[in-house]
Every structure is written in C-alpha cells, then in structure tokens.
Design a protein around this motif. Structure first.
Motif, PDB file in Angstrom:
ATOM      1  N   ALA A   1       0.828  -1.221   0.000  1.00 22.24           N
ATOM      2  CA  ALA A   1       0.000   0.000   0.000  1.00 22.24           C
ATOM      3  C   ALA A   1       0.851   1.255   0.000  1.00 22.24           C
ATOM      4  O   ALA A   1       0.324   2.356  -0.174  1.00 22.24           O
ATOM      5  N   CYS A   2       2.160   1.117   0.185  1.00 21.99           N
ATOM      6  CA  CYS A   2       3.012   2.285   0.407  1.00 21.99           C
ATOM      7  C   CYS A   2       3.608   2.827  -0.901  1.00 21.99           C
ATOM      8  O   CYS A   2       4.378   2.135  -1.575  1.00 21.99           O
ATOM      9  N   PRO A   3       3.274   4.063  -1.273  1.00 17.85           N
ATOM     10  CA  PRO A   3       3.791   4.619  -2.540  1.00 17.85           C
ATOM     11  C   PRO A   3       5.314   4.728  -2.580  1.00 17.85           C
ATOM     12  O   PRO A   3       5.909   4.522  -3.644  1.00 17.85           O
TER      13      PRO A   3
ATOM     14  N   CYS B   1       8.765   9.865   3.881  1.00 14.46           N
ATOM     15  CA  CYS B   1       7.385   9.372   4.034  1.00 14.46           C
ATOM     16  C   CYS B   1       6.418  10.487   3.644  1.00 14.46           C
ATOM     17  O   CYS B   1       6.571  11.631   4.060  1.00 14.46           O
ATOM     18  N   LEU B   2       5.405  10.145   2.862  1.00 14.58           N
ATOM     19  CA  LEU B   2       4.413  11.133   2.425  1.00 14.58           C
ATOM     20  C   LEU B   2       3.413  11.468   3.528  1.00 14.58           C
ATOM     21  O   LEU B   2       2.691  12.460   3.431  1.00 14.58           O
ATOM     22  N   GLY B   3       3.353  10.628   4.538  1.00 13.25           N
ATOM     23  CA  GLY B   3       2.326  10.828   5.575  1.00 13.25           C
ATOM     24  C   GLY B   3       0.929  10.553   5.040  1.00 13.25           C
ATOM     25  O   GLY B   3      -0.054  11.062   5.573  1.00 13.25           O
ATOM     26  N   CYS B   4       0.830   9.731   3.997  1.00 12.67           N
ATOM     27  CA  CYS B   4      -0.478   9.500   3.355  1.00 12.67           C
ATOM     28  C   CYS B   4      -1.363   8.548   4.155  1.00 12.67           C
ATOM     29  O   CYS B   4      -2.563   8.479   3.924  1.00 12.67           O
TER      30      CYS B   4
ATOM     31  N   GLU C   1      -6.951   5.503  -4.745  1.00 12.04           N
ATOM     32  CA  GLU C   1      -6.603   5.350  -3.327  1.00 12.04           C
ATOM     33  C   GLU C   1      -5.128   5.661  -3.078  1.00 12.04           C
ATOM     34  O   GLU C   1      -4.694   5.741  -1.936  1.00 12.04           O
ATOM     35  N   GLU C   2      -4.342   5.856  -4.138  1.00 14.88           N
ATOM     36  CA  GLU C   2      -2.919   6.159  -3.920  1.00 14.88           C
ATOM     37  C   GLU C   2      -2.686   7.676  -3.882  1.00 14.88           C
ATOM     38  O   GLU C   2      -3.323   8.443  -4.599  1.00 14.88           O
ATOM     39  N   CYS C   3      -1.751   8.078  -3.047  1.00 13.03           N
ATOM     40  CA  CYS C   3      -1.383   9.482  -2.856  1.00 13.03           C
ATOM     41  C   CYS C   3      -1.033  10.161  -4.193  1.00 13.03           C
ATOM     42  O   CYS C   3      -0.449   9.535  -5.084  1.00 13.03           O
ATOM     43  N   CYS C   4      -1.377  11.448  -4.310  1.00  6.86           N
ATOM     44  CA  CYS C   4      -1.045  12.206  -5.523  1.00  6.86           C
ATOM     45  C   CYS C   4       0.368  12.783  -5.450  1.00  6.86           C
ATOM     46  O   CYS C   4       0.848  13.398  -6.405  1.00  6.86           O
ATOM     47  N   GLY C   5       1.011  12.626  -4.292  1.00  4.46           N
ATOM     48  CA  GLY C   5       2.365  13.178  -4.141  1.00  4.46           C
ATOM     49  C   GLY C   5       2.370  14.600  -3.613  1.00  4.46           C
ATOM     50  O   GLY C   5       3.416  15.219  -3.500  1.00  4.46           O
ATOM     51  N   GLY C   6       1.169  15.124  -3.295  1.00  3.92           N
ATOM     52  CA  GLY C   6       1.070  16.504  -2.790  1.00  3.92           C
ATOM     53  C   GLY C   6       1.775  16.650  -1.447  1.00  3.92           C
ATOM     54  O   GLY C   6       2.845  17.229  -1.357  1.00  3.92           O
ATOM     55  N   ALA C   7       1.168  16.065  -0.405  1.00  5.12           N
ATOM     56  CA  ALA C   7       1.783  15.995   0.928  1.00  5.12           C
ATOM     57  C   ALA C   7       2.483  17.301   1.312  1.00  5.12           C
ATOM     58  O   ALA C   7       3.686  17.325   1.567  1.00  5.12           O
ATOM     59  N   GLY C   8       1.711  18.390   1.359  1.00  5.88           N
ATOM     60  CA  GLY C   8       2.305  19.693   1.688  1.00  5.88           C
ATOM     61  C   GLY C   8       3.095  20.214   0.506  1.00  5.88           C
ATOM     62  O   GLY C   8       2.542  20.454  -0.554  1.00  5.88           O
TER      63      GLY C   8
END
Ligand code: SF4
Ligand code: SF4
Length: 445
Positions: free
Chosen positions: A33-35, A76-79, A362-369
């Motif tokens: 599950a981890c990008p 870590c993206l913190g997603c 469901e996967e992070c867009c890479g934004g994360a702040g």
C-alpha cells in the motif's frame, strides 16, 4: 542535540509511544500500500521499515540525527495508506508525527518548510502572503511563469510553485461573476431536524479557495442546516503536525478549540481533508494536556467532512450541470478518516454529471504539503502517475476535496498543458443549486 533538555524531552515523548509500537507484528501487509516502497523497493522506505527505525531510536540504538533516520522518515508522504490495511491497528500517523518532531529537533528542516510553517501559523504573515498569491494568480503572472520558466535547476521549484498557484483558479464552467447570498428557496426541508454547523475556514482554504468556503456554507444552508459564523479561527495545525512542529500544532489546536466551543455549534464542517484528519485527532494531539485533553476529544467528536454531513441526511436535487468528472480520493479523507462514499454521492447528486473514479484513486497524488518541491524526483514520479491516471479519464474536470491535492494535480495537469479543471465536490453541487435558483443574488463571496 543530545544531552540538552529539549532532546531529552523529545526522547521521553517518543518513549511514551512504546505502546503504539508494540502492536506491529512485522507481517508486511502494509508494504504494497506504500507509494514510496512501491517506487523505491527499499524496506527502509516502507511503513514496516520506518517503524523499525523509530523502534531503534526509542531503544537508543540509533541517533535521531542519523542520516538513516532523518532520510527515511522525511521521505514518508504521511499518506497513511498503511493504516487501514494493517491487521494490528498500528497508529502509524501518530508515530510518524512524533518521529518527525524528534528528527527535526535533532536537525531542523529546510528553509522552504520552516518558512511555510511560520507563515501559515502566523495571521499577520499569512494575510499578506495569500494576498500576494491572489495577486500573482489574478494578474496571470503565475500562469505565465509556469509556462515560460525552464524545468531545470533552481527554476524547477519556482515553476512548480507558480503552477500550483495558477491551478487554484475557479474552473471556467463555474466562472460566474455573480455572487450569491442566502437561500431563496428552502423547498420542503424540515429545518428543525437539522444541526447547527460551524465551518472551518482554514488557512490555505480561506487564502486561496474562499469560494469553496462560501460554497460549503451555501450548500449546507440549502440542505436545511443552520450555519453559524465563528470568528477568531486559526490554521488547524495540520501542516505543523505533519512537519513535526507539534508544539505549534498544539497551540493552534487550543486556539481553535476555544472558539468552536464558544460557538455552540453541534458539528464542525471541514472541506479540506488534511484539516479534517488533524481536527479529528485533536484528542490525541492534546492527550497529555490536563486542561485540554477532554475538551479536545469533545471538539474532535463533532468534526465531519462536509460531504459526510451532506450524505448523512439526503441531498436536495438541483439543476442539470452536464459534465464529466474524474474523482480522486484525498489520502487524509480515505485512509485517515475512512470516508470513501460521501464525496462521490455529492457529485452524483448533480443531474447530468457523469462521475468516474480515477484508476488508483486510493494512492497518494504526491502533494503531501510541499513534497513536490522538497522531494522533486520522488514527488514528480508519484505525481506524474496520478496525472496520467486522471488524464486517462478524459474528463472535463477532476474533483478532489483537499486543497493540497487540488494544487498538486492541478499543477501537474497545467505543466502537461492539459485542460481539465480542478474542483471541490461541493463546488459542483453549489453550481447545480445556483442554476436551480436556490440562492438569492448579491452578497460578497
Ligand atoms: S504496521 Fe501493521 S501491516 Fe505493517 S508490518 Fe506492522 S503489523 Fe504488519
Ligand atoms: S504514510 Fe504513506 S508513504 Fe508513509 S509509510 Fe505509510 S503508506 Fe508509506
């Protein structure tokens, strides 16, 4: 640094989290599950690997200032995609924030992160900062810069920042100059059954997306809720908590708890997924504060994403808005808050809106702040995959209920010269209600 009171205090704070580390049985279910693990294939960039590193710091086998700890915690993206798949219920998000606090106390974060956190947490800086942002956006300078600047060297971060700013413009399908005030027609709603709702204004949301705050209040009122105005609100502290500045996050949380308690609202509606996730965790953030622990839990229990509120009691149907919408889940709504259906229900409530969930939503867009700026290579890789998935929908616009995701995906689309708009789901519902004549014209947006 080691030996100082601050260092010892942080060591104790992380040590107090031993119980949160214990449930990890090292099964590895979280890895797929981890990008970052999926892109880098390195155990240390997986949730399990990071938990091992945190454990090593807690047990004194690894220095928080070590390259290994700082690099992999920072990456870590913190997603929180690792949380719902964990059979042991490891509270990874809470542990990550404490690990970040420990790592950043050992070695402070870079200038862009420190600058952003300082500005967002300080109203006297935040107001002119966003004023300049709106000026750059309104004059077209942001869009021009994103188009003409080269994508290498020091220009890359500036170009990305300007593209993010340019992407906060209103989607042209809803580019109405007409502002609306109050409800013209409340239909057959039984208003006495509905709650009093306060809307979190937020910092980025109020600075760059005030139209979404206005739309949030209007669609709630149009569905029979009484919207109460709450003055004196501050930034919710989400970016501070994610960035490891937990003391600032706690100060901001206390300030918001005071004003929302005084408002007498039954519910707090949040239209930014990252802010909602942080406010729902206020009880954990302030669990060691004897004056605020209980109050924080109570305020946190009244926080809802605006789409949860709208979905909970049935939605009025407005007028047709023919369009094709691609929907992408913000991580802090899907993984951190467990809200999957509600925003899609809001979009599907709009007649003639065709809604498609983006592949891999469901996967992070890479934004994360500002991950794309601080981690250009990895952030670019993750963001690029998301933009490709959005473009594959051939939609008129992408909807995602979080400002960071809107800006990240919007910037990616803009840099690929793609024409899709970027919206929050309540904006489409608001447009549908406007076309149906639910609002009175006039007022200030
Ligand atoms: S965090 Fe959860 S899923 Fe990941 S290794 Fe530990 S127990 Fe398994
Ligand atoms: S929060 Fe996201 S990036 Fe970080 S370990 Fe969990 S799944 Fe991976």
């Amino acid at each position: 640094m080691k030996g100082t009171p601050a260092y010892e205090a942080l060591g104790q704070a992380l040590d107090a989290q031993r119980e949160r580390l214990l449930p990890c049985v090292h099964c590895g279910f979280c890895l797929p599950a981890c990008p970052t693990y999926n892109r880098l294939g390195n155990e240390a960039d997986s949730p399990r690997g990071r938990l091992h590193l945190i454990q090593a710091v807690v047990e004194g086998r690894l220095e928080p200032s070590s390259e290994a700890f700082r690099t992999h915690i920072d990456r870590c993206l913190g997603c929180r995609a690792c949380e719902p798949v964990c059979p042991s219920g490891v509270e990874y998000g809470t542990l990550l924030e404490l690990a970040r606090e420990t790592a950043t106390q050992a070695v402070p974060p870079g200038l862009p992160t420190r600058f952003l956190l300082k500005v967002l947490g300080t109203p006297v800086l935040r107001i002119p900062f966003f004023f300049i942002g709106r000026l750059l956006r309104g004059t077209g300078f942001a869009a021009l810069g994103a188009t003409v600047l080269p994508s290498y060297g020091p220009f890359r971060a500036v170009r990305l920042g300007l593209a993010m700013l340019a992407s906060t413009r209103r989607w042209q399908l809803m580019d109405s100059k007409e502002s609306m005030a109050g409800i013209a027609d409340s239909g057959s709603l039984d208003i006495s059954q509905k709650s009093r709702v306060a809307v979190l204004l937020g910092c980025v949301q109020e600075g760059l997306f005030r139209r979404i705050n206005s739309a949030t209040a209007r669609v709630l009122e149009a569905n029979g809720y009484e919207v109460v105005t709450v003055g004196g609100q501050d930034c919710c502290g989400a970016l501070h908590a994610h960035g490891g500045d937990l003391e600032s996050a706690r100060t901001l949380a206390r300030s918001n708890i005071r004003v929302f308690e005084a408002s007498g609202a039954d519910l707090i509606a949040v239209n930014a997924a990252g802010c909602g996730a942080t406010m729902k965790d206020y009880g954990i953030l302030l669990e060691e504060d004897p004056d605020f622990a209980q109050r924080a839990k109570e305020v946190a229990s009244s926080v809802r994403d605006v789409t949860e509120i709208l979905d909970s009691s049935g939605l009025r149907t407005g007028a047709s808005v023919p369009c094709k919408i691609a929907y992408d889940h913000p991580c802090h709504l899907l993984h951190a808050q467990g809200v999957e259906r509600a925003p899609i229900t809001v979009l599907k409530a709009v007649p003639d809106a065709e809604v498609h969930v983006v592949a891999g939503a469901e996967e992070c867009c890479g934004g994360a702040g500002i991950y794309g700026i601080t981690h250009p290579k990895l952030g670019g890789l993750i963001g690029g995959d998301k933009v490709s998935a959005v473009r594959a929908c051939s939609a008129d616009a992408v909807a995602t209920p979080n400002p960071g995701c809107m800006m990240q995906i919007g910037a990616g689309l803009r840099l690929e010269a793609s024409n899709e708009g970027v919206i929050h789901p309540v904006e489409l519902l608001d447009e549908s209600y406007r076309r149906a004549g639910f609002y009175r014209a006039g007022g200030v947006e």
